[in-house]
Design an enzyme around this catalytic site. Structure first.
Site, PDB file in Angstrom:
ATOM      1  N   MET A   1       8.008  35.505  55.772  1.00  0.00           N
ATOM      2  CA  MET A   1       8.324  34.741  54.560  1.00  0.00           C
ATOM      3  C   MET A   1       8.433  35.691  53.368  1.00  0.00           C
ATOM      4  SD  MET A   1       6.701  31.010  54.922  1.00  0.00           S
ATOM      5  CE  MET A   1       5.092  31.347  54.277  1.00  0.00           C
TER       6      MET A   1
ATOM      7  N   HIS B   1       3.207  43.187  57.874  1.00  0.00           N
ATOM      8  CA  HIS B   1       4.586  42.937  58.319  1.00  0.00           C
ATOM      9  C   HIS B   1       5.212  44.229  58.837  1.00  0.00           C
ATOM     10  CE1 HIS B   1       4.169  39.697  55.143  1.00  0.00           C
ATOM     11  NE2 HIS B   1       4.561  38.996  56.168  1.00  0.00           N
TER      12      HIS B   1
ATOM     13  N   GLY C   1       1.928  38.143  64.191  1.00  0.00           N
ATOM     14  CA  GLY C   1       0.609  38.734  63.991  1.00  0.00           C
ATOM     15  C   GLY C   1      -0.495  37.807  64.497  1.00  0.00           C
TER      16      GLY C   1
ATOM     17  N   ARG D   1      -0.790  36.113  50.527  1.00  0.00           N
ATOM     18  CA  ARG D   1      -1.551  35.298  49.568  1.00  0.00           C
ATOM     19  C   ARG D   1      -2.693  36.077  48.912  1.00  0.00           C
ATOM     20  NH1 ARG D   1      -0.099  30.942  53.376  1.00  0.00           N
ATOM     21  NH2 ARG D   1       1.055  29.382  52.186  1.00  0.00           N
TER      22      ARG D   1
HETATM   23  O1  PAF Z   1       3.788  33.620  59.670  1.00  0.00           O
HETATM   24  C1  PAF Z   1       4.677  33.403  58.825  1.00  0.00           C
HETATM   25  O2  PAF Z   1       4.908  34.184  57.900  1.00  0.00           O
HETATM   26  C2  PAF Z   1       5.506  32.137  58.926  1.00  0.00           C
HETATM   27  O3  PAF Z   1       4.738  31.061  59.343  1.00  0.00           O
HETATM   28  C3  PAF Z   1       6.746  32.301  59.829  1.00  0.00           C
HETATM   29  C4  PAF Z   1       6.360  32.600  61.272  1.00  0.00           C
HETATM   30  C5  PAF Z   1       7.616  33.427  59.282  1.00  0.00           C
HETATM   31  C6  PAF Z   1       7.578  31.009  59.828  1.00  0.00           C
HETATM   32  O4  PAF Z   1       8.013  30.679  58.541  1.00  0.00           O
END
Ligand code: PAF
Length: 287
Positions: free
Chosen positions: A31, A38, A147, A187
């Site tokens: 996201m 990430h 993750g 967050r």
């Molecule tokens: O884990 C996340 O960041 C979200 O839930 C995902 C898997 C990208 C789906 O929007």
């Protein structure tokens, strides 16, 4: 160079079809507001020898009314720079209107979607499964990386892939932590300086609890979980839930499960206006 893709047509034109791939195609859904966690998903995918498509999409379907959809950090410029640095082949960042219908009615769900985070965030996991299944069929990846920080999400995606026979492999990646133990999360940037100081206590207290875990009965388990909640409150958290989960079913451990069974300890707790989640494994006790 990372190729930037925003439309379905561009996506169709850009991606090699399954029969024409020289290397596996791996999907890393995000996201945005990318952090080292990430990046570790992307690095793993690349280490595993794949070409990588990362999505950057703040999925409206997984936020409930009154949740943080509007304030969720949107940092597309630096996200694209990070994906470039990590050598990602394709970045897909569509507008919502491109991939989310106005009034979506189809739901993919599972009994576990109602528990733990799903109990506090009704509809959240249905929203995740909708968008993840959409990405799976649009991209057609050979592998997808998620993750372990979002352990319940990972479980549900694995179940969906198994039951709906998506022709791909889910590869889980260990939670990436700050040096003080706090699990990386987009967050975390909501935390004030003081809250950021307290935040690593969540995993510290969970680990401390794991180290004394020795239930002889279901009542012991409940007492032990209440103890953890109490400790979290003492440190300034407002615990949402603490749960001991059976790893294969993701159902709460119950009186049928022997005391030495392996488990996953899940917890969610608020610090001010930020909801933190974490989980750790409790290996089987060999007594
Ligand atoms: O884990 C996340 O960041 C979200 O839930 C995902 C898997 C990208 C789906 O929007």
């Amino acid at each position: 160079m990372t190729q930037h893709i925003t439309t379905l047509r561009q996506l169709r034109d850009a991606l090699p079809l399954p029969g024409a791939r020289s290397r596996p195609l791996s999907l890393v859904p995000t996201m945005g507001a990318l952090h080292e966690g990430h990046r570790s998903l992307v690095r793993k995918a690349r280490e595993d020898g794949a070409q990588v498509l990362a999505t950057v999409f703040v999925n409206p379907l997984q936020f409930g009314p009154g949740e943080d959809f509007d304030r969720y950090p949107r940092t597309l410029g630096s996200d694209l720079a990070a994906l470039e640095e990590e050598g990602v082949e394709w970045a897909f960042f569509p507008e919502a209107s491109e991939i989310v219908p106005k009034n979506p009615r189809i739901r993919i769900t599972h009994p576990v979607a109602e528990l733990y985070c799903g109990a506090s965030r009704p509809g959240h996991f249905e929203g995740v499964l909708s968008i993840v299944s959409t990405f799976f069929h649009l991209v057609g990846p050979d592998r997808a990386y998620f993750g372990k920080k979002d352990r319940q999400q990972l479980f549900l995606i694995e179940q969906m892939v198994r039951e709906l026979l998506f022709p791909l492999e889910i590869r889980p990646v260990e939670t990436f932590r700050e040096p003080d133990g706090l699990a990386m999360s987009s967050r975390n940037r909501y935390l004030t300086k003081e809250e950021r100081r307290i935040a690593p206590e969540l995993v510290r207290l969970m680990t401390e609890a794991r180290d004394i875990y020795a239930p002889e009965s279901q009542l012991d388990r409940l007492g032990w979980m209440n103890q953890l909640k109490y400790r979290l409150k003492e440190r300034g958290f407002r615990p949402d839930y603490v749960a001991l989960v059976e790893p294969r079913t993701f159902l709460p451990l119950d009186s049928e499960d022997p005391p030495e069974s392996p488990a996953i300890l899940l917890a969610a707790a608020w610090l001010g206006t930020t909801r933190l989640i974490d989980n750790i494994d409790i290996p089987a006790r060999h007594v």
